[in-house]
Design an enzyme around this catalytic site. Structure first.
Site, PDB file in Angstrom:
ATOM      1  N   LEU A  78      46.575  56.074  30.194  1.00 15.17           N
ATOM      2  CA  LEU A  78      47.392  54.881  29.975  1.00 15.17           C
ATOM      3  C   LEU A  78      46.894  54.142  28.737  1.00 15.17           C
ATOM      4  CD1 LEU A  78      48.763  52.393  32.560  1.00 15.17           C
ATOM      5  CD2 LEU A  78      47.698  51.536  30.465  1.00 15.17           C
ATOM      6  N   HIS A 105      34.734  49.525  31.802  1.00 17.02           N
ATOM      7  CA  HIS A 105      34.721  48.859  30.508  1.00 17.02           C
ATOM      8  C   HIS A 105      35.355  47.476  30.651  1.00 17.02           C
ATOM      9  CE1 HIS A 105      35.813  47.995  26.326  1.00 17.02           C
ATOM     10  NE2 HIS A 105      34.912  48.888  25.958  1.00 17.02           N
TER      11      HIS A 105
END
Length: 357
Positions: free
Chosen positions: A126, A230
Site C-alpha cells: 500500500l 515505522h
C-alpha cells in the site's frame, strides 16, 4: 470523488511514482518498471481467472481521484502469501533454561525462522500520495480490499495478515538489520530491501542462521525495534487493530516490523457489511448519514467508493446518480455496504495473539 478499482496497464507511470513515494521504501512495491509491469499483468490474469481456492493470485488495486483524473494510491492482495515460495518471518518465542542442581530457571526470549504465515492471505504493497494521508481516501484504499474479499471468499484464506514496515533510526538505518542481517550480507538495509523486492525474500532465509536468535545477544537498539512499526505507519496500525486484527508473534526478517493477523469473519468490515438494493435519488435529496464503503458485485470491474449510508424505510441504499453510474449499478441492483468509521468502544487489541500464528 474517489474510487478503488483494479489496476490497468495505463496505470504503470502512477505505480512507479507511488513506489517512489512510499515511506519507507516497500519490499513488495519496488520502484522497478519491469517488476511493476509484471505486477499489473499478474493482477489482470488473477481477476480474469476462475478460482475455487486461494493460490498464486495477486490482486492489485488503485485509488483514483476522478476530479483530478489521477491515480493517487495503490494496494495489493496476495491470495496465499507462500503460494510460490515460503513466506519467511521470525517468530518470537520463549525458551526455558533450568538446572535443578544450581537452582536456576531462566526464561530466554528468542527469534526463530518460520514460514507459518505462508498460508495466510496478505494485504500488502500500500502506497498513498502524501496529499491524501489522514483522509477518508486512505481508509477507503486500505479497507476496500476487505470488501473485495467479502464478496469472493473462496479466493482467499480464512486468516488475513499484514506486515508493517519496521522502525528506522534518525539516519534511516534499521537497528535490527545492523545487529542481525548485516553480519551475513555485506549490504545496508536499503540495498537489501530493494534487492528482495526485485527478486524475493526466500534467498535471505537461505543464508540467515537456521538456529534461534537469542535476543539477549542483540544490541539494545535492535531489541527495542522488534515488533515496532515505522512511525509513518502508526495510524494505519491503529486502524487495522480497531478493525479487529491482532498483533502476532511474527516479525519481518529485515527490520523486525510487526505482522498482524485477523480471522476474516471476526473483522468489523465483514461483520457489519450488508447487501442492499439500490434506490437512485438526486444528491441534494439524500438524507444525512454516516459515510460507508459501497462496492458493486463485479469481479474484474470491481468498484468501491465512499457514499452516505442512507437507507430507505424498506432497506434500500439511496445513492446519487453519480455514485450509481460510477459503481455501474441500476436501481434495484444490490451493492455491498459497510460503515467507513470504526466503533470507538475501545475494542483495539494491543496484546499478542495466543494462537499458532
Amino acid at each position: 470523488m474517489m474510487v478503488v478499482r483494479p489496476v490497468r496497464p495505463a496505470d504503470l507511470p502512477a505505480l512507479e511514482r507511488l513506489a517512489g513515494l512510499a515511506t519507507p521504501s516497500l519490499t513488495n512495491l519496488p520502484a522497478h518498471r519491469d517488476r511493476l509491469e509484471e505486477r499489473i499483468a499478474r493482477s489482470r490474469q488473477s481477476f480474469g481467472r476462475e478460482v475455487d481456492f486461494p493460490g498464486d493470485e495477486h490482486y492489485t488495486f488503485v485509488l483514483e481521484d476522478l476530479e483530478r483524473d489521477e491515480v493517487v494510491g495503490t494496494a495489493t492482495l496476495r491470495a496465499e502469501a507462500g503460494a510460490r515460495e515460503a513466506y519467511y518471518t521470525y517468530r518470537q518465542e520463549t525458551l526455558i533454561h533450568a538446572s535443578q542442581q544450581l537452582n536456576v530457571r531462566r526464561e530466554v526470549q528468542t527469534l526463530s525462522l518460520s514460514h507459518e504465515v505462508s498460508e495466510t492471505t496478505q494485504l500488502c504493497a500500500l502506497s498513498l500520495d502524501p496529499r491524501y494521508r489522514g483522509t477518508s481516501a486512505e481508509s477507503l484504499l486500505r479497507r476496500a480490499r476487505l470488501m473485495f474479499i467479502a464478496q469472493y471468499p473462496e479466493r482467499f484464506a480464512e486468516v488475513l495478515a499484514m506486515a508493517f514496515p519496521g522502525y528506522l533510526d534518525e539516519q534511516g538505518e534499521s537497528p535490527f538489520w545492523n545487529s542481525v542481517g548485516r553480519h551475513f550480507f555485506v549490504r545496508d538495509y536499503h540495498d537489501i530491501n530493494y534487492l528482495a523486492g526485485v527478486r524475493s525474500k526466500s534467498f535471505i532465509a537461505e543464508v540467515m542462521p537456521q538456529f534461534p536468535l537469542y535476543l539477549a545477544l542483540l544490541t539494545p537498539q535492535a531489541r527495542a525495534a522488534i515488533g515496532r512499526e515505522h512511525p509513518a505507519h502508526e495510524a494505519a496500525m491503529a486502524e487495522m487493530l480497531a478493525e479487529g486484527f491482532m498483533r502476532s508473534r511474527h516479525v519481518d526478517l529485515f527490520d523486525a516490523g510487526p505482522v498482524i493477523k485477523g480471522e476474516r469473519n471476526r473483522l468489523h468490515t465483514f461483520r457489519r457489511a450488508a447487501w442492499h438494493p439500490v434506490r437512485v435519488r438526486p444528491a441534494h435529496a439524500l438524507p444525512d448519514a454516516e459515510p460507508a464503503m459501497v462496492a458493486n458485485q463485479r469481479l474484474a470491474d470491481f468498484r468501491c467508493v465512499v457514499a452516505r449510508y442512507a437507507l430507505s424505510p424498506t432497506g434500500q441504499l439511496m445513492l446519487s446518480p453519480e455514485h450509481a453510474e460510477l459503481l455501474g449499478v441500476e436501481e434495484g441492483r444490490a451493492v455491498l455496504a459497510a460503515p467507513l468509521t470504526m466503533p470507538s468502544n475501545g475494542e483495539e487489541e494491543a496484546g499478542f495473539d495466543e494462537g499458532e500464528l
